[in-house]
Design an enzyme around this catalytic site. Structure first.
Site, mmCIF file in Angstrom:
data_model
loop_
_atom_site.group_PDB
_atom_site.id
_atom_site.type_symbol
_atom_site.label_atom_id
_atom_site.label_comp_id
_atom_site.label_asym_id
_atom_site.label_seq_id
_atom_site.Cartn_x
_atom_site.Cartn_y
_atom_site.Cartn_z
ATOM 1 N N LYS A 1 0.844 -1.199 0.000
ATOM 2 C CA LYS A 1 0.000 0.000 0.000
ATOM 3 C C LYS A 1 0.885 1.256 0.000
ATOM 4 C CE LYS A 1 -3.500 2.380 2.697
ATOM 5 N NZ LYS A 1 -4.445 2.352 3.795
ATOM 6 N N GLU B 1 10.433 -4.824 4.641
ATOM 7 C CA GLU B 1 10.492 -6.220 4.201
ATOM 8 C C GLU B 1 10.228 -6.323 2.700
ATOM 9 O OE1 GLU B 1 8.842 -5.070 6.778
ATOM 10 O OE2 GLU B 1 8.967 -6.430 8.501
ATOM 11 N N GLY C 1 -4.899 -1.847 4.911
ATOM 12 C CA GLY C 1 -4.132 -2.995 4.424
ATOM 13 C C GLY C 1 -4.823 -4.325 4.700
ATOM 14 N N ARG C 2 -5.331 -4.477 5.921
ATOM 15 C CA ARG C 2 -5.943 -5.764 6.301
ATOM 16 C C ARG C 2 -7.349 -5.931 5.735
ATOM 17 N NH1 ARG C 2 -4.882 -2.337 10.353
ATOM 18 N NH2 ARG C 2 -6.547 -1.540 11.682
ATOM 19 N N GLU D 1 -5.027 -6.561 14.582
ATOM 20 C CA GLU D 1 -4.508 -5.242 14.213
ATOM 21 C C GLU D 1 -5.661 -4.227 14.309
ATOM 22 O OE1 GLU D 1 -0.839 -4.336 11.435
ATOM 23 O OE2 GLU D 1 -2.636 -4.399 10.216
ATOM 24 N N HIS E 1 -6.210 -33.251 17.416
ATOM 25 C CA HIS E 1 -5.135 -34.124 17.902
ATOM 26 C C HIS E 1 -3.972 -33.325 18.464
ATOM 27 C CE1 HIS E 1 -7.125 -37.710 16.362
ATOM 28 N NE2 HIS E 1 -7.583 -36.874 15.434
ATOM 29 N N LYS F 1 9.286 -0.717 14.376
ATOM 30 C CA LYS F 1 9.878 -0.406 13.060
ATOM 31 C C LYS F 1 10.949 0.670 13.206
ATOM 32 C CE LYS F 1 5.746 -1.018 10.137
ATOM 33 N NZ LYS F 1 4.800 -0.323 9.279
HETATM 34 O O1 F6P Z 1 3.152 -2.778 9.761
HETATM 35 C C1 F6P Z 1 1.806 -3.058 9.637
HETATM 36 C C2 F6P Z 1 1.320 -2.760 8.263
HETATM 37 O O2 F6P Z 1 1.251 -1.395 8.072
HETATM 38 C C3 F6P Z 1 -0.004 -3.425 7.997
HETATM 39 O O3 F6P Z 1 -1.070 -2.714 8.480
HETATM 40 C C4 F6P Z 1 0.031 -3.571 6.521
HETATM 41 O O4 F6P Z 1 -0.921 -4.473 6.051
HETATM 42 C C5 F6P Z 1 1.454 -4.020 6.321
HETATM 43 O O5 F6P Z 1 2.192 -3.289 7.267
HETATM 44 C C6 F6P Z 1 2.023 -3.838 4.960
HETATM 45 O O6 F6P Z 1 1.989 -2.518 4.555
HETATM 46 P P1 F6P Z 1 2.183 -2.119 3.050
HETATM 47 O O7 F6P Z 1 1.098 -2.723 2.254
HETATM 48 O O8 F6P Z 1 2.145 -0.617 3.024
HETATM 49 O O9 F6P Z 1 3.531 -2.636 2.603
#
Ligand code: F6P
Length: 549
Positions: free
Chosen positions: A210, A216, A272-273, A358, A389, A509
């Site tokens: 987003k 990452e 995002g979620r 979240e 199980h 972060k």
């Molecule tokens: O760090 C949490 C977050 O902001 C989530 O809410 C989001 O889904 C995820 O990181 C990834 O964010 P992006 O889509 O901006 O890379």
């Protein structure tokens, strides 16, 4: 008028629920069933193709009445209307919350800041569909002219969990000649394992973010570009045919080197979620094709309409949300187990963890005051029957109360002998055992030695919901996800919190950014953390250096 959000425990219905709760110190689920032999036929809801049996809960008609009153006193109706109207209900980020617009039919309007957003949604959906069709048909070729066979989505959080979950859930409908993989972790193992057996000339990366600023994702995307370009003898021009982006941030996409022609946009009013049905679902559309993707959107929309219009007592997400509040706040239940009895839904609990935790892991109300009740429960789970199980022991005989949501289907996508009857029999049996247990007398009557009787007693009185649908189709998946989205919304509205921000992820972060150069810098850093963090950083540097010697 709803009361001030910070006064939840002062609301009349809250106080009444508190008093009412003592009834369940004396009465268990078994007794509730004995009192009303029709309970199992009455306490259920059937809407939008989903059937919910919620009779095996610690509730009476009075409980429901009070919970519904709580929803009213908390202004739930007003909050729902505000969301669908596009009001900026994500107050800490001053944003609308309009994932419902992502599945709104073309002929409807939703106005945000004076602009109808529905045409923009459909424009992107059409662009996604024509891209998906061209890749699936082989018309879109890689740089060397080969057909694209492998799709790798690079993203994390909402830009990963929705796509992975949906791919797994809808694998039955997917294009089997293609390979779909998902890279999320900054741990290089994730990327290396995902690409080790793939040919770059047949691989397309979807960089999904987003913000296009997530550490990452950007690191994985850079490694992906290096891997791809290496595969083409360092020819940078290959990138154009093997990378597309999904983002709200065109500038950063361009800065990364992806042509914005190959970018699929969405908007800041999609959290995002809550984004798996936006362009973030591009990998899903590539896997199942536009027709199935649209069916999934129709499923989402059906539940949206149900949530928006059904009276609360017949409203599936509202009832589920209220039941969660009931156990979370009045019985101190700390978790909710989500137990899908369908192998394709194996990543559904993981997906729900971000959606629920979240969203509702918040400690202040909308007006910034500390909440005076518990908020979001911990969601967790595994597909059945595997969980039986491993951890079900604790649910049946442990000391904690764990309300369970069982999810299953009348039909299997892969009928095979008696498998499906066996699977579903386990859902019904688990819920029955949890609710009704096994008394000391029953255990004794089986001839159990006295010393073993206490070990074999099941107290019962463990609540569960059973959710049934016909078949796991794209449409049903859309319904299930929307059901939980609005369940989360209902809970958040009652607690009076902002379910749509996520400031809690920021501190870690920022600290990581500070620590990175302390780990990989050439000179020994002067460390100014606490003594534990300082010691760990020094130890890591020492070991890293000695392993390179
Ligand atoms: O760090 C949490 C977050 O902001 C989530 O809410 C989001 O889904 C995820 O990181 C990834 O964010 P992006 O889509 O901006 O890379």
């Amino acid at each position: 008028m709803p009361l001030q959000v910070s006064q939840l425990s002062e609301r009349p219905s809250w106080k009444a629920l508190k008093a009412h709760r003592s009834l369940f110190d004396e009465k268990n689920i078994k007794e509730l069933f004995a009192e009303d032999p029709q309970r199992g036929e009455k306490m259920n809801l059937n809407a939008a193709g989903l059937f919910l049996d919620f009779s095996k809960n610690r509730i009476t008609e009075k409980t429901l009445e009070l919970l519904l009153k709580l929803a009213e006193e908390s202004g739930l109706r007003e909050r729902i209307d505000s969301m669908f109207r596009g009001d900026k209900i994500n107050i800490s980020e001053n944003r609308s919350v309009l994932h419902v617009a992502l599945r709104t039919p073309k002929n409807e309007k939703i106005i945000v800041d004076g602009e109808d957003v529905v045409p923009k949604v459909h424009e992107v959906l059409e662009k996604m569909a024509s891209f998906a069709d061209s890749v699936r048909s082989g018309e879109w070729k890689g740089y060397s002219g080969k057909r694209i066979k492998n799709i790798i989505n690079i993203g994390i959080g909402g830009s990963d969990l929705g796509p992975v979950m949906a791919y797994e859930a809808l694998r039955y409908y997917s294009e089997r000649s293609m390979t779909f993989r998902f890279v999320s972790n900054v741990d290089s193992t994730d990327f290396v394992e995902a690409t080790r057996d793939l040919d770059p000339s047949e691989t397309l990366f979807i960089v999904s973010s987003k913000t296009f600023g997530t550490l990452e994702t950007l690191n994985n995307a850079h490694s992906a570009r290096d891997w791809l370009v290496r595969g083409f003898g360092d020819d940078q021009k290959a990138v154009a045919k093997h990378f597309v982006a999904v983002s709200t941030n065109a500038e950063k996409v361009a800065a990364f080197g992806i042509d914005t022609q190959n970018m699929f946009g969405f908007w800041d009013w999609v959290g995002g979620r809550y984004s798996m049905d936006s362009a973030i679902g591009l990998s899903t559309m590539l896997a199942i094709g536009p027709k199935h993707f649209n069916a999934m959107l129709a499923g989402f929309h059906e539940i949206d309409e149900h949530f928006r219009t059904a009276p609360f007592e017949k409203n599936l997400p509202v009832i589920l949300g209220l039941l969660s509040i009931w156990y979370n706040d009045f019985f101190d239940a700390q978790t909710v187990a989500v137990l899908p009895y369908d192998q394709y839904l194996k990543r559904f609990p993981a997906y729900l963890q971000q959606l629920t935790m979240e969203s509702n892991g918040k400690h202040v109300t909308l007006d910034g005051k500390k909440v005076d009740t518990q908020t979001g429960p911990i969601y967790w789970g595994e597909p059945g029957t595997n969980g039986q199980h491993s951890f079900y022991q604790l649910i049946h005989q442990g000391t904690r109360l764990i309300p369970c949501d069982f999810i299953t289907f009348y039909k299997s996508l892969n009928p095979l002998g008696r498998h499906h009857d066996l699977l579903v029999s386990n859902v019904f049996a688990q819920a029955e055992a949890l609710a009704f247990g096994k008394t000391k007398e029953q255990v004794q009557a089986e001839g159990t030695p006295d010393a073993l009787v206490p070990h074999r007693v099941f107290e019962g009185n463990r609540p569960s919901n059973i959710l049934l649908a016909d078949l796991l189709t794209p449409e049903t998946l859309g319904k299930l996800v929307a059901l939980y989205e609005h369940n989360v919304f209902t809970q958040g509205a009652i607690w009076g919190i902002d379910s749509f921000d996520q400031w809690g992820v920021e501190l870690g972060k920022i600290l990581a950014q500070k620590i990175i150069p302390e780990l990989d810098g050439p000179t020994t850093p002067i460390l100014k953390h606490d003594s534990s963090t300082n010691h760990l950083i020094s130890l890591y540097r020492e070991k890293k250096i000695s392993s390179h010697e």
